[in-house]
Design a protein around this motif. Structure first.
Motif, PDB file in Angstrom:
ATOM      1  N   HIS A   1     -76.656 102.556 -20.490  1.00  0.00           N
ATOM      2  CA  HIS A   1     -77.990 102.269 -21.003  1.00  0.00           C
ATOM      3  C   HIS A   1     -78.275 100.775 -20.874  1.00  0.00           C
ATOM      4  N   PRO A   2     -79.544 100.408 -20.661  1.00  0.00           N
ATOM      5  CA  PRO A   2     -79.877  98.987 -20.506  1.00  0.00           C
ATOM      6  C   PRO A   2     -79.798  98.242 -21.836  1.00  0.00           C
ATOM      7  N   GLY A   3     -79.672  96.933 -21.708  1.00  0.00           N
ATOM      8  CA  GLY A   3     -79.668  96.082 -22.883  1.00  0.00           C
ATOM      9  C   GLY A   3     -78.367  95.333 -23.055  1.00  0.00           C
ATOM     10  N   GLU A   4     -78.392  94.399 -23.993  1.00  0.00           N
ATOM     11  CA  GLU A   4     -77.218  93.632 -24.396  1.00  0.00           C
ATOM     12  C   GLU A   4     -76.876  94.004 -25.835  1.00  0.00           C
ATOM     13  N   PRO A   5     -75.616  93.838 -26.240  1.00  0.00           N
ATOM     14  CA  PRO A   5     -75.261  94.147 -27.638  1.00  0.00           C
ATOM     15  C   PRO A   5     -76.169  93.401 -28.601  1.00  0.00           C
ATOM     16  N   SER A   6     -76.732  94.123 -29.556  1.00  0.00           N
ATOM     17  CA  SER A   6     -77.698  93.532 -30.478  1.00  0.00           C
ATOM     18  C   SER A   6     -77.039  92.745 -31.598  1.00  0.00           C
ATOM     19  N   ALA A   7     -75.723  92.836 -31.734  1.00  0.00           N
ATOM     20  CA  ALA A   7     -75.012  92.135 -32.807  1.00  0.00           C
ATOM     21  C   ALA A   7     -73.556  91.962 -32.402  1.00  0.00           C
ATOM     22  N   ARG A   8     -72.881  91.052 -33.071  1.00  0.00           N
ATOM     23  CA  ARG A   8     -71.460  90.844 -32.795  1.00  0.00           C
ATOM     24  C   ARG A   8     -70.670  92.115 -33.057  1.00  0.00           C
ATOM     25  N   SER A   9     -71.038  92.860 -34.088  1.00  0.00           N
ATOM     26  CA  SER A   9     -70.321  94.100 -34.396  1.00  0.00           C
ATOM     27  C   SER A   9     -70.433  95.090 -33.250  1.00  0.00           C
ATOM     28  N   VAL A  10     -71.577  95.160 -32.602  1.00  0.00           N
ATOM     29  CA  VAL A  10     -71.737  96.058 -31.444  1.00  0.00           C
ATOM     30  C   VAL A  10     -70.851  95.588 -30.295  1.00  0.00           C
ATOM     31  N   ARG A  11     -70.792  94.283 -30.085  1.00  0.00           N
ATOM     32  CA  ARG A  11     -69.946  93.743 -29.020  1.00  0.00           C
ATOM     33  C   ARG A  11     -68.475  94.102 -29.271  1.00  0.00           C
ATOM     34  N   LEU A  12     -68.056  94.023 -30.522  1.00  0.00           N
ATOM     35  CA  LEU A  12     -66.666  94.356 -30.848  1.00  0.00           C
ATOM     36  C   LEU A  12     -66.394  95.846 -30.644  1.00  0.00           C
ATOM     37  N   TRP A  13     -67.363  96.694 -30.951  1.00  0.00           N
ATOM     38  CA  TRP A  13     -67.190  98.120 -30.654  1.00  0.00           C
ATOM     39  C   TRP A  13     -67.089  98.349 -29.144  1.00  0.00           C
TER      40      TRP A  13
END
Length: 282
Positions: free
Chosen positions: A88-100
């Protein structure tokens, strides 16, 4: 395709008022080489459902806006990370999403705790206003839940901080894929399966704890609270964690007068023995 963050938020909104759909969405994340990592999280979610804290606002009785918001955050972060991994398009919206996302690409116990705890802590920090109207006993339970999950992370990532001379056992005890971590994260052993906790004071909750949970909380974890929260702040990298503890006492939405982290329970023999057994600096 719509942005991953928007798609995740839409999915969570659609299932927010159903216990079974929440459980399915949470469990659906744990497939393939991630399948065993959901054990502790899903057990905790079932406990929340049984208590009724995730009931929709129109239910009789209604659930807790705070517990719903924190669980929503966890579900959104995981769902967004999985959508991003699926293209899916987009960048992680938060640091927690990036860690997931890091956990999805390379699952490990330490990566799971960093992602999970980042979502949980973010949920705490973003929803303080929802926590304040809860009963003091409920807010005390919120602090216990946070302390326990931060400690479980330390078992895996900083075992000497968590267990002192018994550090070699840390990674085994804290592994989210195993059954032993349930002892640290399963609040059914310590608190009543009921919401709201009307007529119950913090002192009543502490008195009702079994010997082992009490020894864990007051004999092992309490003496390590300050370095434990320092570890969480460094590991998760989320501004605001330092505000969740004051003078060595967890204080999320809870004035010191409603807390007994260093009071009568800490003086019980079982807790003193547990503290003595692992009294070595990390």
């Amino acid at each position: 395709m719509i942005d991953a963050a928007d798609a995740a938020a839409t999915r969570v909104r659609r299932i927010a008022d159903g216990a079974a759909p929440r459980l399915r969405l949470a469990a659906g994340f744990y497939t393939g080489d991630r399948i065993r990592y959901g054990r502790a999280e899903l057990s905790f979610l079932r406990w929340e459902i049984a208590r009724g804290v995730l009931n929709p606002p129109a239910a009789d009785p209604p659930g807790s806006p705070w517990w719903r918001a924190v669980n929503d955050r966890l579900l959104r972060d995981k769902t967004e990370a999985l959508l991003l991994a699926d293209g899916h398009p987009g960048e992680p919206s938060a640091r927690s999403v990036r860690l997931w996302g890091e956990f999805v690409s390379r699952p490990s116990p330490a990566a799971w705790y960093r992602a999970h705890n980042a979502s949980i802590v973010t949920g705490y920090l973003r929803n303080t206003t929802l926590a304040l109207p809860e009963l003091p006993s409920e807010r005390f339970m919120m602090n216990v839940a946070l302390v326990r999950v931060l400690y479980a992370h330390a078992l895996v990532a900083r075992p000497r901080l968590a267990l002192g001379p018994f550090a070699p056992l840390g990674r085994l005890l804290g592994d989210p894929r195993g059954g032993t971590v349930g002892f640290f994260l399963d609040l059914r052993r310590a608190f009543p399966e009921l919401y709201p906790l009307r007529g119950l004071r913090v002192e009543d909750l502490i008195a009702a704890e079994g010997r082992l949970p009490r020894a864990l909380d007051y004999g092992i974890i309490v003496p390590r609270l300050v370095p434990l929260y320092e570890f969480a702040a460094g590991s998760l990298g989320l501004p605001g964690i330092e505000d969740l503890i004051s003078d060595g006492t967890p204080c999320y939405a809870l004035p010191a007068r409603h807390s007994d982290w260093h009071g009568t329970s800490a003086r019980r023999l079982s807790t003193r023995l547990a503290a003595y057994a692992i009294r070595l600096r990390a």
